[in-house]
Design a protein around this motif. Structure first.
Motif, PDB file in Angstrom:
ATOM      1  N   LEU A  22       0.834  -1.203   0.000  1.00 23.28           N
ATOM      2  CA  LEU A  22       0.000   0.000   0.000  1.00 23.28           C
ATOM      3  C   LEU A  22       0.866   1.250   0.000  1.00 23.28           C
ATOM      4  N   GLY A  23       0.332   2.294  -0.558  1.00 23.62           N
ATOM      5  CA  GLY A  23       1.065   3.554  -0.556  1.00 23.62           C
ATOM      6  C   GLY A  23       0.598   4.441  -1.690  1.00 23.62           C
ATOM      7  N   MET A  24       0.992   5.695  -1.623  1.00 24.61           N
ATOM      8  CA  MET A  24       0.562   6.646  -2.658  1.00 24.61           C
ATOM      9  C   MET A  24       1.280   6.374  -3.973  1.00 24.61           C
ATOM     10  N   ASN A  25       0.774   6.996  -5.023  1.00 18.42           N
ATOM     11  CA  ASN A  25       1.463   6.910  -6.314  1.00 18.42           C
ATOM     12  C   ASN A  25       2.883   7.443  -6.152  1.00 18.42           C
ATOM     13  N   SER A  77       5.306   5.981  -4.578  1.00 18.02           N
ATOM     14  CA  SER A  77       5.962   5.611  -3.317  1.00 18.02           C
ATOM     15  C   SER A  77       6.942   4.459  -3.485  1.00 18.02           C
ATOM     16  N   HIS A 123      -4.642  -0.284  -4.473  1.00 14.00           N
ATOM     17  CA  HIS A 123      -5.026   1.088  -4.143  1.00 14.00           C
ATOM     18  C   HIS A 123      -6.298   1.112  -3.310  1.00 14.00           C
ATOM     19  N   ALA A 171       6.046   4.634   1.884  1.00 16.71           N
ATOM     20  CA  ALA A 171       5.992   6.089   1.696  1.00 16.71           C
ATOM     21  C   ALA A 171       7.371   6.567   1.279  1.00 16.71           C
ATOM     22  N   ILE A 175      -2.342   5.339   7.938  1.00 15.60           N
ATOM     23  CA  ILE A 175      -2.909   5.777   6.643  1.00 15.60           C
ATOM     24  C   ILE A 175      -2.706   7.284   6.484  1.00 15.60           C
ATOM     25  N   LYS A 176      -2.901   7.997   7.577  1.00 17.46           N
ATOM     26  CA  LYS A 176      -2.697   9.455   7.543  1.00 17.46           C
ATOM     27  C   LYS A 176      -1.246   9.775   7.146  1.00 17.46           C
ATOM     28  N   TYR A 200      -0.749   8.227   3.282  1.00 20.18           N
ATOM     29  CA  TYR A 200      -1.566   8.817   2.200  1.00 20.18           C
ATOM     30  C   TYR A 200      -1.861  10.307   2.411  1.00 20.18           C
ATOM     31  N   LYS A 201      -1.476  10.839   3.537  1.00 21.69           N
ATOM     32  CA  LYS A 201      -1.808  12.235   3.899  1.00 21.69           C
ATOM     33  C   LYS A 201      -3.327  12.427   3.835  1.00 21.69           C
ATOM     34  N   LEU A 202      -4.034  11.505   4.434  1.00 21.31           N
ATOM     35  CA  LEU A 202      -5.495  11.519   4.353  1.00 21.31           C
ATOM     36  C   LEU A 202      -6.073  11.101   5.705  1.00 21.31           C
TER      37      LEU A 202
END
Lengths: 290, 358
Positions: A33-36, A38, A193, A209, A227-228, A231-233
């Motif tokens: 898992l991770g952002m685009n 990463s 995702h 990350a 997750i925060k 993903y900064k979310l």
């Protein structure tokens, strides 16, 4: 079992993977898992030696993959890339090419039988003679997964396997991947995702990350805090009918209110984020090796 | 249960497809043989199939017929077969390796390199001191110099491809753009030489660029065969790797294909085949582009069938073009390069349109 030991990968001067280490047992589905950007896809390509790490090693059942021939590796690791385009050939031929590491120039009866089995397994029987250029995105996705399975691998690397699939197909394909993984004792590493699909079907998680393996472990690592950070979310992680569910928050306050007001009997929720001068203060444990 | 007991139903579909493709190859081979025999008989002096077979077997009393078949028609026909097959095979391998349906010897600049080499030999090295005699208004006085120079010219492309793919590591898609740039550059070099040349030298250069099967003799055919046959076997051996490559470099690598070495070896070998054919016969356009597209419609994309099919189609197209060039204005024999380009362009457009409408 696959052991990744301190691998680092660079594109030019930019280091995209930094000292990644983990050990994965057979029969497990692991979601990355991770952002685009990463480093998730890069990790899969490095395990498969499509990319070469400038540091570190990957061991497959004790054997250093760097010392295996390309053919040997192809017989051990099946790979599905992130983007697949159709080729002017039938579905049967598209899956049959997955047998390449096992077959000679002539296609044997065994290759044909194995290909037929995989096609049936993936629910592609009715499409076997159709041209892949005539398939929908979801059908093509199944074909590509089938090709990776046709390699009869010990490790399955799937880069966004449920991309383009509708919700029903997502559940069907992931159920199938999980079943095949457990039944054949494979190591399946998937880039995902959709966190909820990942939570539902994966045994372990690798949260990445900026090229760093931020957290690894079971479902307990997929927390709102992690997750925060990854993903900064802002999200809530709730337990529903024994399955963890990630719900994005409209704003910071709504997440706090919801988390405070609901208490799951089956799983104790973590307290709301601690805010200090408008910044989230998080605590993380050491990297876990599973 | 994970595996359905009805598994195996599809194999009949695949086996049917394989049988159909094999049948198409056999039919193409049969047609190819018929046209080859026809090619030996057609010309200003017509020969019956029986007379051709007799002459080929060394039977019969007519020495003229034997001479006509063995010394004139057979080298020409063999030249058409070898050059056509070579161009067809090169076309399909280039298209697969560069993942571009427009890849062909001319797109990569191989033909333009050969033309530049020939122009250099004629204009600068003086191999184009021509004389006017008999049927041929322009005849090269030093043919071997022109051939060697044309070969060296076309090797420029091979070297550039080698350097770009090994040192600069450019992508397959970029390589075709590099080929287009090379073509333009080499054409400009040829034009620059022609600008400073005499009228006769310019005429000799232009004459050389006309692809002409009349230039094919036994030594040329032997060299073309020695280049083509091992290359063809290598391509057939690698046909599964080419099949894998169609799904992209990463997939091919994951299936055990050494993509870089496969691409480099394939491009260098195809360029060599084309270099040899072009330096002996001149520029023969469209065969390398047309043959693979034509056969892909019939046998599909499986390279195990498409490579031999493209070879047969290339040979067949060049044989038909040659027969046409010998008969349309008989006794004048038109250069076959003109016919292939004349017929190739509309045929290629037709294929593009029918493919799109599908």
């Amino acid at each position: 079992m696959i052991s990744i030991e301190g691998i680092s990968v660079s594109y030019g001067k930019h280091e995209v993977l930094k000292d990644i280490s983990c050990h994965i047992q057979g029969g497990q589905v692991v979601s990355v898992l991770g952002m685009n950007g990463s480093g998730k896809s890069t990790l899969l390509k490095t395990i498969n030696r499509i990319l070469h790490p400038h540091r570190g090693t990957v061991h497959l059942y004790g054997q250093n993959t760097g010392r295996m021939s390309r053919e040997q590796l192809a017989r051990s690791i099946g790979y599905m890339p992130q983007k697949s385009r159709a080729v002017d050939c039938t579905v049967f031929e598209a899956v049959l090419i997955g047998r390449k590491p096992h077959m000679a120039w002539h296609v044997s009866t065994k290759d044909i039988e194995e290909t037929s089995k995989i096609i049936q397994l993936m629910g592609l029987g009715p499409y076997a003679d159709r041209n892949t250029t005539e398939l929908s995105g979801g059908e093509l996705q199944r074909v590509v997964i089938a090709r990776a399975l046709a390699q009869a691998p010990q490790v399955l690397l799937l880069d966004e396997p449920v991309n383009h699939l509708d919700i029903k197909s997502q559940l069907e394909v992931m159920t199938l991947i999980r079943d095949v993984t457990r039944r054949l004792g494979l190591v399946t590493i998937t880039v995902m995702h959709d966190l909820n699909i990942a939570l539902r079907f994966s045994d372990k998680f690798m949260m990445m990350a900026d090229g760093i393996l931020f957290a690894t472990g079971g479902r307990e690592v997929v927390t709102a805090e992690n997750i925060k950070e990854v993903y900064k979310l802002n999200v809530m992680v709730r337990e529903m009918e024994g399955i963890s569910v990630v719900i994005p928050c409209h704003d910071q306050g709504s997440c706090c209110r919801n988390e405070i007001s609901t208490t799951s009997p089956s799983r104790k929720l973590r307290p709301c984020h601690q805010f200090t001068n408008g910044k989230v203060s998080l605590q993380y444990g050491p990297k876990r090796i599973f | 249960m994970l595996i359905d007991p009805s598994a195996g139903l599809e194999q009949s579909g695949y086996e049917r497809l394989t049988r159909r493709r094999t049948l198409v190859l056999l039919l193409a081979l049969f047609l190819f043989s018929i046209v080859a025999i026809l090619s030996l008989g057609v010309g200003s002096y017509q020969l019956s199939p029986a007379a051709i077979l007799k002459a080929l077997c060394g039977l019969g009393d007519d020495g003229i017929v034997r001479h006509l078949v063995w010394s004139i028609r057979l080298p020409r026909t063999m030249g058409a077969i070898l050059a056509g097959a070579g161009l067809g095979v090169s076309g399909i391998v280039m298209q697969t390796l560069l993942k571009n349906p427009l890849a062909a010897p001319s797109t990569l600049g191989v033909s333009q390199g050969a033309a530049f080499g020939a122009a250099f030999a004629i204009i600068v090295l003086g191999a184009g001191q021509t004389h006017v005699s008999g049927n041929e208004a322009v005849t090269l006085t030093s043919r071997s110099t022109v051939v060697i120079s044309a070969f060296a010219g076309s090797l420029i492309t091979v070297i550039v491809i080698f350097v770009l793919s090994t040192i600069k590591r450019i992508s397959a898609e970029s390589m075709i753009l590099a080929g287009v740039a090379m073509s333009a550059f080499l054409s400009a070099c040829t034009m620059l030489l022609q600008y400073f040349a005499s009228d006769v030298q310019v005429a000799a250069t232009v004459f050389w660029t006309f692809g002409d099967l009349g230039k094919a003799g036994p030594p040329e055919n032997v060299i073309m065969a020695l280049t083509l046959i091992p290359a063809f076997l290598y391509f057939m051996l690698k046909s599964w790797s080419y099949n894998a490559l169609q799904w992209g470099d990463d997939v091919a690598k994951s299936l055990g294909v050494g993509v870089k070495s496969l691409r480099l070896a394939g491009l260098v070998i195809t360029c060599l085949i084309v270099s040899v054919a072009t330096s002996f016969l001149g520029i023969i356009g469209f065969i390398g582009l047309l043959a693979p597209h034509l056969m892909r419609l019939i046998v599909g994309n499986d390279q195990r069938f498409l490579i031999p099919a493209s070879a047969l189609a290339g040979g067949l197209l060049l044989l038909c073009s040659d027969i046409f060039s010998r008969t349309v204005l008989a006794p004048v024999i038109l250069p076959v390069g003109i016919i292939t380009s004349f017929a190739g362009a509309p045929l290629f457009l037709y294929l593009l349109l029918t493919r799109r409408s599908r």
